[in-house]
Design a protein around this motif. Structure first.
Motif, PDB file in Angstrom:
ATOM      1  N   MET A 150       0.779  -1.309   0.304  1.00  0.00           N
ATOM      2  CA  MET A 150       0.412  -0.295   0.135  1.00  0.00           C
ATOM      3  C   MET A 150       0.666   1.164   0.338  1.00  0.00           C
ATOM      4  SD  MET A 150      -3.126  -1.305   2.744  1.00  0.00           S
ATOM      5  CE  MET A 150      -3.778   0.577   2.350  1.00  0.00           C
ATOM      6  N   GLU A 151       1.778   1.029   0.524  1.00  0.00           N
ATOM      7  CA  GLU A 151       3.696   1.939   0.785  1.00  0.00           C
ATOM      8  C   GLU A 151       4.120   1.678  -0.838  1.00  0.00           C
ATOM      9  OE1 GLU A 151       5.200   1.523   3.686  1.00  0.00           O
ATOM     10  OE2 GLU A 151       3.711   2.466   5.119  1.00  0.00           O
ATOM     11  N   VAL A 152       3.820   1.390  -1.501  1.00  0.00           N
ATOM     12  CA  VAL A 152       5.483   0.333  -2.753  1.00  0.00           C
ATOM     13  C   VAL A 152       4.929  -0.211  -3.471  1.00  0.00           C
ATOM     14  CG1 VAL A 152       7.516   0.828  -3.958  1.00  0.00           C
ATOM     15  CG2 VAL A 152       6.676   2.428  -2.112  1.00  0.00           C
ATOM     16  N   VAL A 153       4.392  -0.138  -4.797  1.00  0.00           N
ATOM     17  CA  VAL A 153       3.685  -1.235  -5.236  1.00  0.00           C
ATOM     18  C   VAL A 153       4.500  -1.067  -6.668  1.00  0.00           C
ATOM     19  CG1 VAL A 153       1.608  -0.284  -6.267  1.00  0.00           C
ATOM     20  CG2 VAL A 153       1.639  -2.535  -6.553  1.00  0.00           C
ATOM     21  N   ASP A 154       4.936  -1.984  -7.074  1.00  0.00           N
ATOM     22  CA  ASP A 154       6.078  -2.459  -8.387  1.00  0.00           C
ATOM     23  C   ASP A 154       6.891  -1.210  -8.458  1.00  0.00           C
ATOM     24  OD1 ASP A 154       7.039  -4.196 -10.583  1.00  0.00           O
ATOM     25  OD2 ASP A 154       5.306  -3.004 -11.486  1.00  0.00           O
ATOM     26  N   GLY A 155       7.725  -0.716  -7.051  1.00  0.00           N
ATOM     27  CA  GLY A 155       8.555  -0.106  -7.449  1.00  0.00           C
ATOM     28  C   GLY A 155       7.869   0.896  -7.525  1.00  0.00           C
ATOM     29  N   LYS A 156       6.898   1.681  -7.570  1.00  0.00           N
ATOM     30  CA  LYS A 156       5.881   2.294  -8.210  1.00  0.00           C
ATOM     31  C   LYS A 156       5.525   3.459  -6.527  1.00  0.00           C
ATOM     32  CE  LYS A 156       4.786   1.429 -12.122  1.00  0.00           C
ATOM     33  NZ  LYS A 156       4.716   0.420 -12.513  1.00  0.00           N
ATOM     34  N   ARG A 157       5.405   4.309  -6.116  1.00  0.00           N
ATOM     35  CA  ARG A 157       5.135   4.868  -4.934  1.00  0.00           C
ATOM     36  C   ARG A 157       3.831   4.902  -4.587  1.00  0.00           C
ATOM     37  NH1 ARG A 157       3.634  10.172  -2.720  1.00  0.00           N
ATOM     38  NH2 ARG A 157       4.303  11.369  -5.116  1.00  0.00           N
ATOM     39  N   ALA A 158       2.843   4.649  -3.811  1.00  0.00           N
ATOM     40  CA  ALA A 158       1.437   4.069  -4.245  1.00  0.00           C
ATOM     41  C   ALA A 158       0.851   5.911  -3.329  1.00  0.00           C
ATOM     42  CB  ALA A 158       1.218   3.564  -3.314  1.00  0.00           C
ATOM     43  N   TYR A 159      -0.752   5.624  -3.101  1.00  0.00           N
ATOM     44  CA  TYR A 159      -0.846   6.197  -2.731  1.00  0.00           C
ATOM     45  C   TYR A 159      -0.956   6.909  -1.197  1.00  0.00           C
ATOM     46  CZ  TYR A 159      -5.658   8.652  -0.993  1.00  0.00           C
ATOM     47  OH  TYR A 159      -5.998  10.087   0.024  1.00  0.00           O
ATOM     48  N   TRP A 160      -1.356   8.153  -0.990  1.00  0.00           N
ATOM     49  CA  TRP A 160      -0.386   8.163   0.379  1.00  0.00           C
ATOM     50  C   TRP A 160      -1.081   8.551   1.600  1.00  0.00           C
ATOM     51  CZ3 TRP A 160      -2.322  12.796   2.200  1.00  0.00           C
ATOM     52  CH2 TRP A 160      -3.170  13.652   1.456  1.00  0.00           C
ATOM     53  N   GLY A 161      -3.120   8.697   0.988  1.00  0.00           N
ATOM     54  CA  GLY A 161      -3.775   9.175   2.113  1.00  0.00           C
ATOM     55  C   GLY A 161      -4.816   7.990   2.497  1.00  0.00           C
ATOM     56  N   TRP A 162      -4.270   6.737   3.255  1.00  0.00           N
ATOM     57  CA  TRP A 162      -5.108   5.608   2.987  1.00  0.00           C
ATOM     58  C   TRP A 162      -5.182   5.681   4.619  1.00  0.00           C
ATOM     59  CZ3 TRP A 162      -7.308   3.594   0.442  1.00  0.00           C
ATOM     60  CH2 TRP A 162      -6.647   2.394  -0.953  1.00  0.00           C
ATOM     61  N   GLU A 163      -4.048   6.877   5.673  1.00  0.00           N
ATOM     62  CA  GLU A 163      -4.123   6.972   6.990  1.00  0.00           C
ATOM     63  C   GLU A 163      -5.233   8.176   7.414  1.00  0.00           C
ATOM     64  OE1 GLU A 163      -0.646   6.343   8.488  1.00  0.00           O
ATOM     65  OE2 GLU A 163      -0.475   3.683   8.118  1.00  0.00           O
ATOM     66  N   ARG A 164      -5.171   8.494   6.749  1.00  0.00           N
ATOM     67  CA  ARG A 164      -5.655  10.307   6.653  1.00  0.00           C
ATOM     68  C   ARG A 164      -7.095   9.925   7.633  1.00  0.00           C
ATOM     69  NH1 ARG A 164      -8.546  12.065   1.181  1.00  0.00           N
ATOM     70  NH2 ARG A 164      -9.805  10.473   1.448  1.00  0.00           N
ATOM     71  N   ASN A 165      -7.438   9.109   8.215  1.00  0.00           N
ATOM     72  CA  ASN A 165      -9.389   9.155   8.608  1.00  0.00           C
ATOM     73  C   ASN A 165      -8.915   8.590  10.244  1.00  0.00           C
ATOM     74  OD1 ASN A 165     -10.434  10.810   7.104  1.00  0.00           O
ATOM     75  ND2 ASN A 165     -11.449   8.828   5.638  1.00  0.00           N
ATOM     76  N   GLY A 166      -7.248   8.427  10.201  1.00  0.00           N
ATOM     77  CA  GLY A 166      -6.564   8.043  11.852  1.00  0.00           C
ATOM     78  C   GLY A 166      -6.646   6.072  11.502  1.00  0.00           C
ATOM     79  N   VAL A 167      -5.835   5.686  12.356  1.00  0.00           N
ATOM     80  CA  VAL A 167      -5.488   3.881  12.679  1.00  0.00           C
ATOM     81  C   VAL A 167      -6.689   3.413  13.564  1.00  0.00           C
ATOM     82  CG1 VAL A 167      -4.026   2.330  11.920  1.00  0.00           C
ATOM     83  CG2 VAL A 167      -3.589   4.119  10.849  1.00  0.00           C
ATOM     84  N   THR A 168      -7.324   2.613  13.671  1.00  0.00           N
ATOM     85  CA  THR A 168      -7.193   1.654  15.148  1.00  0.00           C
ATOM     86  C   THR A 168      -7.055   0.105  14.939  1.00  0.00           C
ATOM     87  OG1 THR A 168      -9.419   1.515  16.460  1.00  0.00           O
ATOM     88  CG2 THR A 168     -10.061   1.701  13.722  1.00  0.00           C
ATOM     89  N   ASN A 169      -6.966  -0.199  15.917  1.00  0.00           N
ATOM     90  CA  ASN A 169      -6.824  -1.218  16.620  1.00  0.00           C
ATOM     91  C   ASN A 169      -7.731  -1.939  16.579  1.00  0.00           C
ATOM     92  OD1 ASN A 169      -6.282  -0.197  18.969  1.00  0.00           O
ATOM     93  ND2 ASN A 169      -3.919  -1.328  19.926  1.00  0.00           N
TER      94      ASN A 169
END
Length: 924
Positions: free
Chosen positions: A100-119
């Motif tokens: 989700m950060e780097v896929v096939d050497g390409k920088r992926a979408y940066w905003g996955w965690e913009r709503n926060g992270v919860t466990n």
């Protein structure tokens, strides 16, 4: 470039183009605003539509749902405290998260965690709402278990969501007949180089896809569109132009795909499916209660609609769920009582072995039985905990929650021996072992005894003897305390049980007479004498209370004598403690034997036997007071009641009609295409006014479009398949009816059998109690004078163990039959569709089932519309003749025409069933 810009500024302010540009800007802003509506807006809009549609189908009191919202309660473990539209990202697997950060050497979408992270997966606050006691234990009764399950069960939540999705399907079909608007706008700036035909620049704005579509119930489709083009040319003549066009098209099918029957089919089907989903959800509520209480699931949730539903289990089955746990818990209590009796018997046999009255084999046999029973008890407790963990999962709770089961009023009556007897019996067993140990430690060493007739045993006074005698006095005090507890608590409790038996005796006698009549007609092989004078004898039952009163009176006298004996023993032990140091060894032994060695063990053993006798009196009384709620209804009446009240039967009938209706819908595809087409358009005449439409710049077009049915192979196959599907559904429908009938017949037959077996098991418990009494009386017989030391025969221990084992088995069988009957009684309420739940989803007990009452209720509703009495013969309608497969059909359209002439709601039935001619050849 400066000149072009100045000219553009000049052109933008010319005549009507200013107002038209403002109008276009407003349209663009409006459409952009609509496109930017938040996700929450669409979610709440869908909720409003779905809940409104469900409420339209939820008005009938026969299937009224108290809860239709899919939003979990804040007290639920399923509740999500975060935004439903923008929830925070769950904690991801580290290795998978790299993609989700780097896929096939390409920088992926940066905003996955913009709503926060919860466990947090479950509601982090749900435990605060769970009704735990001060020790963190969840105390459950049946009603509370159902409430918590409805709050936390994922299965229940999924059923509600299936109902919600069914409502969304209806909203889409209704939307198909609404006026639907579409629109868009585009603006392009175009610059053309000299090599492409000259240097020019052009700004062009187009209004596109602005149209309205409308479908009518007859199948007609109206499309109205608006097209607008504004063009500014920045080079050359520096001109601008405005062109507008309104067009429309109306197509009305006359044959294929035309008419309300076909056009409204999808909407009709979805509306009917939503009604079925509401009824299925209410049926799910009913089965969910029974599933939590007895582990009996009946049907799936609303997502299962669309065909003939399946019929749930029927007849005899083992209870699980909450009742299954209570049943296991009661069998464990019975086993604990059995172990207490085994311990007492082992202590008695060990004492007899020390006295030389029984051989060691019988003692070891009893000890082995005790060990096996204790091992079985541990296994049963482990199984109970495993079942309890599974029950927690079924309720939607984690298995680590500590749960305590509360007793149910139905199960309380199966406590034939009150649990308060068990600790008292165990205490007496401990005292008996302590007395034996104390006496052995003060007796002379047997190896130092000279076995001559002149030898007299001696007892030397020392501190050990004094301490043991003082301990015996303490044990005597404990025995007095037990006697006081028996006198104040146990004896009045047993007296109350006998009094209750006397109160219910008339009802029990009447029930026995009814069972005798039922059993006499149940099998011709059962002699009437066996019924009236055997285990179902009313005389035996009427004689029981006086017998128990007599035994209680005798036991009361015996307990009084126990108190006198203990007082005397205590006084004599006190005197022995005072005189012991001054007595000669032989005199000390003789006096100790008379005061302690002989009376104390006998007294403890006799007291244990009398306590057991008191518990058996209670068991006899309670066994006869256990009652079952009567159910008196025949299977034919139950089937008629189910036909009226079962919600899944209503859905099955609707599904049957859906399959029939589908024949005509699919048959429509076999027709020709014949459409009436009417279309036209009108535009402006140019200039600066974009809305100055003129008929001179317009066109109208009308005509017919016809397509012959030359290629209809797919449609033909679909039509034939629909006919087969209808016949399959028809067969499934009457088989569904047959399965319900079979289930009701099996349930009622099993309940009748259980009712008889219940009395037989009751009698078996009484017989087992008598066996235990006889074996215990044999153990309490004193040694006879001038008899060898072997007082008991070789089968004494085995008889005792068999008697105790028979009592345990009889108790468990008695409980099992009673639980099975009660579960079937509740299941019958569901099977007939008469079950009622309160607003918490808790079953409202209807009490005794009276078949005459329900028969009158069904008769007041009039004749049923389907599945009439198979023996009933009705006259056919005039002009309608019944036929068999052997009769030719000259014109396949004739039956359709006749059916269309029938009055609405008229039921068509053949006059008789004609036999098939055996001389005809079978179909190939």
């Amino acid at each position: 470039m400066r000149n072009n810009t100045a000219h553009l500024r000049k052109a933008s302010f010319t005549s009507h183009s200013v107002s038209w540009t403002m109008l276009l800007g407003s349209l663009i802003a409006g459409f952009l605003l609509a496109g930017c509506r938040s996700q929450a807006f669409y979610r709440t809009q869908a909720d409003d539509d779905a809940y409104f549609l469900v409420s339209q189908k939820n008005g009938d009191p026969r299937w009224h749902l108290d809860r239709t919202s899919i939003a979990p309660d804040p007290r639920s473990r399923m509740f999500d405290p975060f935004s439903p539209d923008c929830p925070p990202m769950p904690v991801d697997d580290p290795a998978a998260h790299e993609y989700m950060e780097v896929v096939d050497g390409k920088r992926a979408y940066w905003g996955w965690e913009r709503n926060g992270v919860t466990n947090d997966v479950a509601n982090p606050n749900w435990l605060a709402y769970l009704p735990l006691d001060e020790e963190g234990t969840l105390v459950l009764d049946g009603n509370k278990a159902v409430e918590i399950a409805r709050l936390n069960s994922p299965d229940y939540q999924r059923a509600l969501e299936d109902l919600y999705i069914s409502a969304l399907d209806v909203s889409f079909q209704r939307f198909q007949f609404d006026a639907q608007f579409f629109g868009g706008y585009e603006t392009f700036y175009t610059a053309t180089g000299p090599a492409r035909g000259g240097s020019s620049s052009l700004l062009e704005a187009n209004t596109r896809n602005i149209q309205m579509e409308k479908m009518f119930a007859t199948g007609g489709q109206l499309v109205v569109g608006l097209a607008n083009n504004i063009m500014w040319e920045f080079s050359g003549p520096n001109t601008h132009s405005v062109n507008s066009l309104i067009d429309f098209s109306l197509v009305q099918p006359l044959l294929r795909n035309g008419g309300r029957k076909v056009v409204l089919e999808n909407l009709t089907q979805q509306e009917r499916d939503l009604l079925a989903s509401v009824r299925t959800m209410e049926r799910f509520n009913q089965s969910f209660y029974l599933d939590i209480i007895a582990g009996r699931g009946l049907s799936a949730g609303p997502g299962s609609v669309g065909g003939i539903p399946s019929v749930g289990p029927s007849g005899a089955f083992s209870a699980s769920g909450y009742y299954g746990l209570l049943q296991r818990q009661q069998t464990i209590r019975n086993q604990e009582s059995n172990i207490a009796s085994l311990r007492s018997s082992l202590a008695q046999l060990e004492a007899f072995f020390e006295a030389g009255r029984i051989d060691s084999f019988q003692v070891e046999l009893t000890r082995q039985s005790l060990f096996q029973t204790q091992s079985s008890l541990l296994s049963n407790k482990t199984t109970l905990q495993t079942s309890l963990d599974q029950f927690k999962i079924d309720m939607g709770l984690p298995p680590e929650i500590n749960v305590q089961l509360e007793r149910d009023t139905f199960f309380e009556q199966f406590n034939l021996i009150d649990p308060v007897f068990t600790p008292i019996t165990n205490k007496l067993n401990d005292i008996q072992l302590t007395v034996g140990t104390s006496l052995l430690e003060v007796l002379p060493d047997p190896d130092n005894i000279d076995n001559t007739e002149e030898f007299k045993p001696e007892l030397v006074w020392d501190d050990n003897v004094r301490q043991r005698l003082q301990n015996l006095r303490m044990l005597t005090s404990q025995l007095k305390a037990i006697l006081q507890l028996i006198d104040e608590d146990l004896y009045p409790l047993v007296e109350e049980d006998v009094a209750q038996l006397e109160d219910v005796l008339p009802t029990r006698v009447e029930d026995l007479k009814k069972i005798q009549e039922k059993l006499a007609g149940y099998s011709e092989d059962v002699p009437q004498e066996t019924v009236s004078k055997g285990v179902l004898s009313t005389q035996r039952l009427e004689d029981l209370p006086p017998q128990l009163r007599a035994i209680l009176g005798d036991l009361k006298d015996r307990f009084g004598k126990h108190g006198e004996i203990l007082d005397q023993i205590d006084q004599e032990v006190a005197a022995l403690l005072e005189q012991g140091p001054n007595l000669a060894p032989k005199d000390l032994y003789a006096q100790a034997k008379a005061v302690v060695f002989d009376p104390v063990p006998d007294e403890v053993q006799t007291l244990i036997g009398d306590v057991l006798g008191l518990s058996l009196v209670q068991a006899r009384a309670r066994t006869e007071t256990v009652s079952l709620v009567p159910v008196d209804i025949d299977s034919d009446t139950a089937l008629k009641v189910a036909r009226v009240h079962r919600l899944d039967w209503m859905n099955a009938q609707a599904a049957y009609v859906d399959a029939w209706r589908n024949i005509q819908i699919v048959a429509n595809d076999l027709l020709s295409d014949l459409d009436v087409v009417f279309s036209g358009e009108i535009g402006n005449l140019g200039g600066d006014n974009p809305v100055k439409f003129n008929s001179d710049n317009g066109r109208l077009r009308a005509g017919l479009e016809w397509d012959a049915p030359l290629t209809r192979l797919v449609e033909r196959n679909n039509y034939r398949e629909s006919l087969i599907t209808y016949q399959r559904t028809r067969r499934a429908y009457y088989q569904y009816r047959d399965r319900i009938s079979q289930g009701l017949r099996s349930t009622l037959r099993t309940m009748d059998l259980n009712r008889i077996n219940f009395e037989l098991r009751r009698a078996a418990v009484q017989v087992a109690i008598s066996q235990v009494e006889r074996t215990q009386l044999r153990l309490q017989e004193p040694a006879k004078p001038n008899q060898t030391s072997q007082q008991f025969n070789s089968s004494t221990a085995r008889d005792l163990l068999n008697a105790l084992d028979s009592l345990l088995s009889a108790q468990n069988d008695f409980l099992s039959v009673g639980v099975n009957y009660e579960v079937l009684r509740r299941g019958l309420d569901v099977d007939m569709g008469t079950i009622q739940l309160d607003d918490r989803g808790i079953w409202i007990d209807p009490g005794p089932v009276d078949g005459k009452f329900w028969e009158e209720q069904v008769e007041n509703l009039g004749p049923q519309s389907d599945l009439p009495d198979f023996h009933q013969v009705e006259q056919p309608l005039e002009g309608i003749e019944s036929r068999t497969e052997a009769d030719p059909v000259d014109d396949p359209d004739t039956p359709v025409e006749i059916l269309e002439e029938l009055p609405p709601g008229q039921i068509l039935r053949p006059a008789q069933i004609q036999p098939v001619n055996p001389e005809l050849e079978p179909p190939k």
